[in-house]
Design a protein around this motif. Structure first.
Motif, short mmCIF file in Angstrom:
data_model
loop_
_atom_site.label_atom_id
_atom_site.label_comp_id
_atom_site.label_asym_id
_atom_site.label_seq_id
_atom_site.Cartn_x
_atom_site.Cartn_y
_atom_site.Cartn_z
N ILE A 102 0.84 -1.21 0.00
CA ILE A 102 0.00 0.00 0.00
C ILE A 102 0.87 1.25 0.00
O ILE A 102 0.65 2.18 -0.78
N ALA A 103 1.89 1.26 0.87
CA ALA A 103 2.75 2.44 1.00
C ALA A 103 3.53 2.71 -0.28
O ALA A 103 3.64 3.85 -0.73
N GLN A 104 4.09 1.67 -0.89
CA GLN A 104 4.86 1.87 -2.12
C GLN A 104 3.96 2.12 -3.31
O GLN A 104 4.36 2.79 -4.27
N GLY A 105 2.75 1.60 -3.25
CA GLY A 105 1.80 1.82 -4.36
C GLY A 105 1.43 3.27 -4.54
O GLY A 105 1.19 3.73 -5.66
N VAL A 106 1.39 4.02 -3.44
CA VAL A 106 1.01 5.44 -3.55
C VAL A 106 2.22 6.36 -3.70
O VAL A 106 2.05 7.56 -3.91
N MET A 107 3.43 5.80 -3.63
CA MET A 107 4.63 6.63 -3.78
C MET A 107 4.63 7.45 -5.07
O MET A 107 4.90 8.66 -5.05
N PRO A 108 4.36 6.84 -6.24
CA PRO A 108 4.36 7.63 -7.47
C PRO A 108 3.29 8.73 -7.46
O PRO A 108 3.52 9.83 -7.96
N LEU A 109 2.13 8.44 -6.87
CA LEU A 109 1.06 9.44 -6.82
C LEU A 109 1.48 10.64 -5.97
O LEU A 109 1.23 11.79 -6.32
N ILE A 110 2.13 10.34 -4.85
CA ILE A 110 2.64 11.42 -3.99
C ILE A 110 3.75 12.16 -4.70
O ILE A 110 3.83 13.39 -4.68
N GLY A 111 4.63 11.40 -5.38
CA GLY A 111 5.78 12.00 -6.05
C GLY A 111 5.40 12.99 -7.13
O GLY A 111 5.90 14.11 -7.15
N PHE A 112 4.47 12.60 -8.02
CA PHE A 112 4.15 13.55 -9.10
C PHE A 112 3.31 14.72 -8.60
O PHE A 112 3.42 15.83 -9.11
N SER A 113 2.50 14.50 -7.57
CA SER A 113 1.72 15.62 -7.02
C SER A 113 2.64 16.62 -6.32
O SER A 113 2.49 17.83 -6.47
N TYR A 114 3.61 16.11 -5.57
CA TYR A 114 4.57 16.98 -4.89
C TYR A 114 5.45 17.70 -5.91
O TYR A 114 5.73 18.89 -5.77
N GLY A 115 5.88 16.98 -6.94
CA GLY A 115 6.71 17.59 -7.97
C GLY A 115 5.98 18.70 -8.72
O GLY A 115 6.58 19.69 -9.13
N ALA A 116 4.67 18.53 -8.89
CA ALA A 116 3.87 19.55 -9.57
C ALA A 116 3.38 20.63 -8.61
O ALA A 116 2.59 21.49 -9.00
N LYS A 117 3.84 20.56 -7.36
CA LYS A 117 3.45 21.52 -6.32
C LYS A 117 1.94 21.50 -6.05
O LYS A 117 1.35 22.51 -5.66
N ASN A 118 1.33 20.34 -6.30
CA ASN A 118 -0.09 20.18 -6.01
C ASN A 118 -0.21 19.60 -4.59
O ASN A 118 -0.47 18.42 -4.39
N TYR A 119 0.02 20.47 -3.59
CA TYR A 119 0.09 20.02 -2.21
C TYR A 119 -1.25 19.51 -1.69
O TYR A 119 -1.30 18.67 -0.79
N LYS A 120 -2.32 20.01 -2.25
CA LYS A 120 -3.64 19.55 -1.84
C LYS A 120 -3.79 18.06 -2.16
O LYS A 120 -4.28 17.27 -1.35
N ARG A 121 -3.34 17.66 -3.35
CA ARG A 121 -3.46 16.26 -3.74
C ARG A 121 -2.50 15.39 -2.91
O ARG A 121 -2.83 14.26 -2.56
N VAL A 122 -1.33 15.91 -2.59
CA VAL A 122 -0.40 15.18 -1.72
C VAL A 122 -1.10 14.86 -0.40
O VAL A 122 -1.06 13.72 0.09
N HIS A 123 -1.75 15.86 0.18
CA HIS A 123 -2.46 15.67 1.45
C HIS A 123 -3.58 14.65 1.29
O HIS A 123 -3.77 13.79 2.17
N GLN A 124 -4.34 14.72 0.18
CA GLN A 124 -5.46 13.80 -0.02
C GLN A 124 -4.97 12.36 -0.14
O GLN A 124 -5.55 11.44 0.45
N VAL A 125 -3.90 12.14 -0.92
CA VAL A 125 -3.37 10.80 -1.11
C VAL A 125 -2.85 10.24 0.21
O VAL A 125 -3.13 9.09 0.58
N CYS A 126 -2.08 11.05 0.94
CA CYS A 126 -1.53 10.60 2.23
C CYS A 126 -2.65 10.31 3.22
O CYS A 126 -2.62 9.28 3.93
#
Length: 448
Positions: free
Chosen positions: A89-113
């Protein structure tokens, strides 16, 4: 291995991933980025083996050591189920967190986490309850030996209290890996099994003997979870500060420049409509000019900007998340998006204009006077147009339409978090197949 080669062969035309020897590089930046992401995970796996060896060695030093070691073996097999599910589960969401953080979409980072932590809380509590209620039945799956089952059941009841801390710790560690905080991830990996577990094993063995060794994993993961939570809270505060300090979205200038942002389905004639609208109104239409400006500012080749400036690498969200991420959490696509956002904002500030595609409707959503338009048409009309006007091959034009639209849709939803082509997101939607190019241009011009 063969499976992955088959997958790479299937997606080779739609991905930047490559196993071509010509792409092999030992450049410092490339090698460092790769190792920075992978090294903490490698150390974690190594330390799991070390921790098992340490605990086994201590158990064998007690009376009935063989039974204790066998019971621990059964317990660790049960634990592997929980460990690998939580890691998955933790590694599965790593890419989702990574591209959201890289795009400075902090709202999505928070939602995924947030969603991931909720899932792990539910999973770990459910797993804990099952083990507490039926440890003998679980142990019996692995061994028929009655004495081993009895000792393993006691061991499991103590050990299983580590599942909550372990699951959440794995999630925190994955977050730090995903956002490029590899040093923090490495620190946590070494701290958990390399230091805390090893020290506690000897201390708790000396103080409470076998009972202490049965509880050592639970205490270790609880302490590690608390430390990871503190570091995560600090990271979260830094993200909040960064978001607060970021420049506010650019609003339209006081002159209330009107910008027309045209989104379109592939083959609907949106680009042609944009140019006709601009010609009628006597204002510039930005399309290829955006590509040139982005290329000049980022160093990306024009062909790359043209191909990936509004189309995702794949129509699959997960494939896009995995594409070319570096240790700072950004991929080339993220950097292209940020540069594109800046260029489009600058063009809108200059004066009235028409901007075709590239998520301009979303980028300029805060502008005081931006008319967002979506152009669409039936598959038959669009297929006819891409063959007659665009010079596309006549074979399977419908498939070409679906492929392009899927990638535009994936790109739009990836970076905006909203639905591409949904009427609620636009001021007006026009069917160019029914109305015709000229009529669409006339309608948009009259609304200007």
């Amino acid at each position: 291995m063969v499976y992955f080669f088959v997958i790479l062969a299937k997606i080779r035309k739609n991905t930047v991933l490559s196993i071509n020897p010509k792409q092999f590089s030992l450049e410092k930046a490339v090698a460092f980025d790769t190792c920075a992401v992978g090294f903490p995970a490698a150390v974690s796996v190594l330390l799991v083996s070390v921790s098992i060896a340490v605990l086994n060695g201590l158990l064998l030093g007690h009376e009935g050591g063989n039974i204790l070691s066998a019971a621990y073996g059964v317990t660790s097999k049960c634990g592997t189920i929980a460990l690998h599910i939580s890691i998955g589960i933790a590694q599965g969401v790593m890419p989702l967190i990574g591209f959201s953080y890289g795009a400075k979409n902090y709202k999505r980072v928070h939602q995924v986490c947030s969603l991931s932590f909720k899932i792990l809380w539910v999973f770990s509590i459910a797993f804990l309850i099952v083990v507490q209620l039926m440890p003998e039945a679980i142990a019996g799956v692995f061994t028929p030996h009655a004495e081993t089952i009895q000792v393993a059941a006691t061991f499991m009841r103590c050990w299983s209290w580590c599942v909550i801390g372990m699951s959440l710790f794995n999630m925190y560690n994955s977050v730090f890996q995903a956002v490029g905080k590899w040093k923090t991830s490495l620190l946590l990996a070494v701290l958990r099994l390399g230091i805390i577990f090893t020290v506690l094993s000897f201390v708790m063995d000396a103080l409470w003997g076998v009972t202490g060794l049965m509880w050592v994993q639970a205490v270790t993961d609880t302490l590690s979870f608390v430390i990871a939570a503190v570091l995560y809270a600090r990271f979260k505060q830094s993200v909040i500060r960064e978001a607060a300090e970021a420049p506010a979205p650019v609003s339209a200038p006081q002159t209330r420049n009107r910008v027309i942002a045209i989104s379109r389905e592939f083959g609907s004639g949106g680009r042609t409509i944009g140019k006709e609208v601009a010609a009628k109104l006597g204002i510039p239409c930005y399309d290829s000019e955006i590509i040139e400006k982005i290329s000049a500012e980022t160093g990306f080749a024009k062909e790359y900007v043209e191909q990936y400036g509004e189309s995702a690498v794949s129509d699959n969200l997960y494939n896009n998340a995995l594409a070319g991420r570096t240790y700072d959490g950004q991929s080339d696509a993220d950097k292209l998006w940020l540069a594109q956002t800046e260029v489009i904002t600058q063009l809108a500030e200059k004066g009235p204009c028409v901007i075709v595609g590239r998520c301009a409707d979303y980028i300029l959503r805060e502008a005081a006077d931006c008319l967002s338009v979506f152009i669409h048409a039936s598959d038959e009309k669009r297929a006819e147009r891409i063959v007659s006007v665009y010079g596309q091959r006549e074979e399977a034009p419908a498939e070409r339409l679906r492929e392009k639209d899927k990638k535009r849709k994936a790109y739009y939803e990836l970076y905006t978090g909203t639905a591409w082509g949904e009427a609620d997101n636009y001021a007006i939607c026009l069917d160019s197949g029914v109305l015709g190019i000229e009529k669409c241009a006339e309608i948009i011009g009259n609304l200007y």
